[in-house]
Design a protein around this motif. Structure first.
Motif, PDB file in Angstrom:
ATOM      1  N   GLN A 140      61.821  27.666 -12.734  1.00  0.00           N
ATOM      2  CA  GLN A 140      61.170  26.379 -12.947  1.00  0.00           C
ATOM      3  C   GLN A 140      60.533  26.323 -14.344  1.00  0.00           C
ATOM      4  O   GLN A 140      60.622  25.306 -15.037  1.00  0.00           O
ATOM      5  CB  GLN A 140      60.106  26.145 -11.873  1.00  0.00           C
ATOM      6  N   ASN A 141      59.920  27.429 -14.736  1.00  0.00           N
ATOM      7  CA  ASN A 141      59.320  27.474 -16.069  1.00  0.00           C
ATOM      8  C   ASN A 141      60.392  27.368 -17.154  1.00  0.00           C
ATOM      9  O   ASN A 141      60.178  26.726 -18.196  1.00  0.00           O
ATOM     10  CB  ASN A 141      58.530  28.770 -16.244  1.00  0.00           C
ATOM     11  N   ALA A 142      61.553  28.001 -16.915  1.00  0.00           N
ATOM     12  CA  ALA A 142      62.652  27.908 -17.877  1.00  0.00           C
ATOM     13  C   ALA A 142      63.176  26.478 -17.957  1.00  0.00           C
ATOM     14  O   ALA A 142      63.490  25.974 -19.050  1.00  0.00           O
ATOM     15  CB  ALA A 142      63.785  28.860 -17.482  1.00  0.00           C
ATOM     16  N   GLU A 143      63.270  25.802 -16.820  1.00  0.00           N
ATOM     17  CA  GLU A 143      63.713  24.405 -16.815  1.00  0.00           C
ATOM     18  C   GLU A 143      62.712  23.520 -17.548  1.00  0.00           C
ATOM     19  O   GLU A 143      63.096  22.622 -18.306  1.00  0.00           O
ATOM     20  CB  GLU A 143      63.894  23.926 -15.375  1.00  0.00           C
ATOM     21  N   ASP A 144      61.415  23.764 -17.323  1.00  0.00           N
ATOM     22  CA  ASP A 144      60.382  22.984 -18.022  1.00  0.00           C
ATOM     23  C   ASP A 144      60.477  23.195 -19.527  1.00  0.00           C
ATOM     24  O   ASP A 144      60.345  22.235 -20.306  1.00  0.00           O
ATOM     25  CB  ASP A 144      58.990  23.374 -17.517  1.00  0.00           C
ATOM     26  N   ARG A 145      60.685  24.445 -19.944  1.00  0.00           N
ATOM     27  CA  ARG A 145      60.793  24.739 -21.374  1.00  0.00           C
ATOM     28  C   ARG A 145      62.031  24.049 -21.960  1.00  0.00           C
ATOM     29  O   ARG A 145      61.962  23.458 -23.054  1.00  0.00           O
ATOM     30  CB  ARG A 145      60.878  26.252 -21.585  1.00  0.00           C
ATOM     31  N   ALA A 146      63.158  24.110 -21.252  1.00  0.00           N
ATOM     32  CA  ALA A 146      64.379  23.473 -21.749  1.00  0.00           C
ATOM     33  C   ALA A 146      64.204  21.966 -21.863  1.00  0.00           C
ATOM     34  O   ALA A 146      64.641  21.344 -22.834  1.00  0.00           O
ATOM     35  CB  ALA A 146      65.551  23.810 -20.828  1.00  0.00           C
ATOM     36  N   THR A 147      63.549  21.370 -20.865  1.00  0.00           N
ATOM     37  CA  THR A 147      63.308  19.924 -20.896  1.00  0.00           C
ATOM     38  C   THR A 147      62.410  19.547 -22.067  1.00  0.00           C
ATOM     39  O   THR A 147      62.650  18.547 -22.767  1.00  0.00           O
ATOM     40  CB  THR A 147      62.661  19.466 -19.572  1.00  0.00           C
ATOM     41  N   GLU A 148      61.382  20.359 -22.298  1.00  0.00           N
ATOM     42  CA  GLU A 148      60.466  20.103 -23.414  1.00  0.00           C
ATOM     43  C   GLU A 148      61.189  20.181 -24.756  1.00  0.00           C
ATOM     44  O   GLU A 148      61.018  19.311 -25.616  1.00  0.00           O
ATOM     45  CB  GLU A 148      59.329  21.128 -23.363  1.00  0.00           C
ATOM     46  N   ILE A 149      62.012  21.203 -24.920  1.00  0.00           N
ATOM     47  CA  ILE A 149      62.730  21.372 -26.176  1.00  0.00           C
ATOM     48  C   ILE A 149      63.762  20.261 -26.357  1.00  0.00           C
ATOM     49  O   ILE A 149      63.914  19.704 -27.453  1.00  0.00           O
ATOM     50  CB  ILE A 149      63.390  22.757 -26.227  1.00  0.00           C
ATOM     51  N   GLN A 150      64.450  19.898 -25.272  1.00  0.00           N
ATOM     52  CA  GLN A 150      65.449  18.838 -25.378  1.00  0.00           C
ATOM     53  C   GLN A 150      64.806  17.494 -25.702  1.00  0.00           C
ATOM     54  O   GLN A 150      65.381  16.689 -26.442  1.00  0.00           O
ATOM     55  CB  GLN A 150      66.258  18.743 -24.087  1.00  0.00           C
ATOM     56  N   ALA A 151      63.605  17.260 -25.171  1.00  0.00           N
ATOM     57  CA  ALA A 151      62.895  16.026 -25.512  1.00  0.00           C
ATOM     58  C   ALA A 151      62.567  16.004 -27.001  1.00  0.00           C
ATOM     59  O   ALA A 151      62.661  14.948 -27.660  1.00  0.00           O
ATOM     60  CB  ALA A 151      61.620  15.914 -24.689  1.00  0.00           C
ATOM     61  N   TYR A 189      72.983  24.041 -20.563  1.00  0.00           N
ATOM     62  CA  TYR A 189      72.055  25.100 -20.128  1.00  0.00           C
ATOM     63  C   TYR A 189      71.266  24.663 -18.895  1.00  0.00           C
ATOM     64  O   TYR A 189      71.122  25.433 -17.935  1.00  0.00           O
ATOM     65  CB  TYR A 189      71.125  25.442 -21.289  1.00  0.00           C
ATOM     66  N   THR A 190      70.776  23.431 -18.887  1.00  0.00           N
ATOM     67  CA  THR A 190      70.026  22.956 -17.719  1.00  0.00           C
ATOM     68  C   THR A 190      70.937  22.841 -16.497  1.00  0.00           C
ATOM     69  O   THR A 190      70.493  23.066 -15.367  1.00  0.00           O
ATOM     70  CB  THR A 190      69.352  21.603 -18.008  1.00  0.00           C
ATOM     71  N   ASP A 191      72.222  22.505 -16.721  1.00  0.00           N
ATOM     72  CA  ASP A 191      73.173  22.502 -15.602  1.00  0.00           C
ATOM     73  C   ASP A 191      73.325  23.914 -15.030  1.00  0.00           C
ATOM     74  O   ASP A 191      73.390  24.101 -13.805  1.00  0.00           O
ATOM     75  CB  ASP A 191      74.532  21.981 -16.067  1.00  0.00           C
ATOM     76  N   ALA A 192      73.378  24.907 -15.920  1.00  0.00           N
ATOM     77  CA  ALA A 192      73.498  26.304 -15.469  1.00  0.00           C
ATOM     78  C   ALA A 192      72.237  26.732 -14.719  1.00  0.00           C
ATOM     79  O   ALA A 192      72.313  27.466 -13.719  1.00  0.00           O
ATOM     80  CB  ALA A 192      73.747  27.221 -16.670  1.00  0.00           C
TER      81      ALA A 192
END
Length: 406
Positions: free
Chosen positions: A327-338, A83-86
């Motif tokens: 950017q907000n979507a990427e931040d959310r994905a990073t937070e959830i993946q962490a 998802y982050t790659d997309a």
């Protein structure tokens, strides 16, 4: 002291029975490999053995749960990586779309690739776990969480539930992240809007996601919402656009033409198809937008903003808003993946702890329950020898008679 013949035989029989019982018990210990054959052998050890076996059985259940949880979390982690790659590819396309030198065909090409990336994101959001359940559906794991509404916009059909499982005594862990938090409720840096068809519509009308054409005018209207209603007058289909909060009509009794843009309060959207009388659509302003809504607005902006100074300015606003939301979507994905990574670490450490605990329990159980083969075989040999000696002695004694002395 007189000893009768019957007493001699009774005592001999009793001795043989005792020796046979001892020998049989030792033989059973050797055959089963167990020192404690019944609770009466050692009540304290028997109680401890039962406790240890219960602990090991419970640990085995926890290990199965941990294996399943690890598989689920690893799949979610891989899905979020894709998802982050997309999202990264979407950023590249949005930046590319910001070039003022793009032709109409260039815009269309970027819009087509954005559609493909959006389709990939929808597929990732509908990823299934090892048992066939949908990872991002909340408590509704049996139903696909993301799909198109009647207008073709992507909607979330799951809930906000987060399932947890017990992985050790007193320890639970979350095994999923719902789609609303992951893909839907993404903060928007500036006010935005979302469109939706009423569920009780009877016609085939569809509403586009829409774009902002005049940022200042739209933000003056925010946070009000719009309602688009349809009517049939003298055989013609007409529509009215009014404020949901105040009822003020901005467009009244306008003839409907499928696919014609409707522009009001700095927003532009399209209704296509054949809406019926009393069908309605809502245009809801807010400070959150799904990643799919961001993609849809970007695609619609590329396809509908004219290649004029005003159109390029509106497209630039769409791109700026899209990049901020991205950017907000990427931040959310990073937070959830962490968070997924942290839970995977917890699973690994718990598995190691249970393995160490099982090893210690098995060693203790072996000390209590398992027979010492060397000692048992030595004892069995001695018991065989004692039994044989007793049998020979009894045979000789039983043949003695006073008549032998005459």
């Amino acid at each position: 002291m007189r000893v009768s013949t019957s007493q001699i035989f009774n005592q001999g029989i009793q001795q043989f029975q005792n020796l046979n019982a001892q020998q049989a018990r030792t033989q059973e210990q050797v055959a089963t490999g167990k020192e404690v054959l019944s609770p009466s052998d050692d009540p304290v050890a028997s109680t401890r053995i039962v406790q240890l076996k219960d602990d090991l059985a419970r640990s085995e259940q926890y290990q199965d749960t941990l294996d399943m949880t690890q598989t689920r979390l690893e799949r979610e982690d891989g899905t979020l990586s894709s998802y982050t790659d997309a999202l990264a590819r979407t950023r590249e396309l949005m930046v590319q779309a910001g070039s003022g030198s793009l032709s109409e065909s260039d815009r269309e090409s970027i819009a087509q690739e954005l559609r493909q990336v959006k389709g990939q994101m929808v597929s990732l959001a509908n990823t299934q776990g090892p048992e066939g359940e949908f990872l991002f559906a909340g408590f509704q794991g049996g139903e696909k969480p993301f799909g198109e509404d009647v207008s073709g916009n992507i909607e979330y059909r799951g809930d906000s539930g987060e399932r947890s499982v017990q992985i050790d005594d007193g320890v639970t862990i979350k095994v999923n992240d719902n789609g609303r938090e992951t893909f839907e409720a993404i903060p928007s840096d500036r006010p935005t809007f979302n469109t939706r068809a009423a569920q009780n519509n009877e016609g085939s009308g569809r509403i586009s996601s829409g774009v902002v054409t005049d940022r200042e005018e739209f933000e003056q209207f925010y946070p009000d919402d719009l309602v688009v209603t349809f009517d049939e007058v003298s055989g013609n289909t007409e529509y009215t656009v009014k404020s949901q909060r105040t009822g003020e009509e901005f467009i009244s009794g306008e003839d409907y033409v499928s696919g014609n843009p409707i522009e009001v309060n700095g927003m532009r959207f399209e209704v296509s198809g054949e809406p019926k009388k009393d069908d309605s659509f809502t245009v809801t302003s807010g400070d959150q937008q799904s990643i799919f809504g961001t993609m849809e607005k970007m695609i619609e902006g590329l396809e509908t903003h004219p290649n004029t100074p005003e159109g390029r300015e509106a497209l630039e606003d769409t791109i700026d808003q899209g990049l901020a939301n991205l950017q907000n979507a990427e931040d959310r994905a990073t937070e959830i993946q962490a968070g997924v990574g942290t839970r995977l670490n917890t699973v690994e450490s718990t598995k190691e702890f249970l393995k160490d605990s099982d090893l210690l329990a098995q060693e203790t159980l072996s000390d209590l329950e398992d027979v010492d083969y060397a000692e048992a075989i030595s004892r069995l040999t001695q018991q065989n020898f004692t039994l044989q000696a007793a049998q020979q002695s009894f045979a000789r004694i039983s043949r003695l008679s006073l008549f032998d002395a005459l």
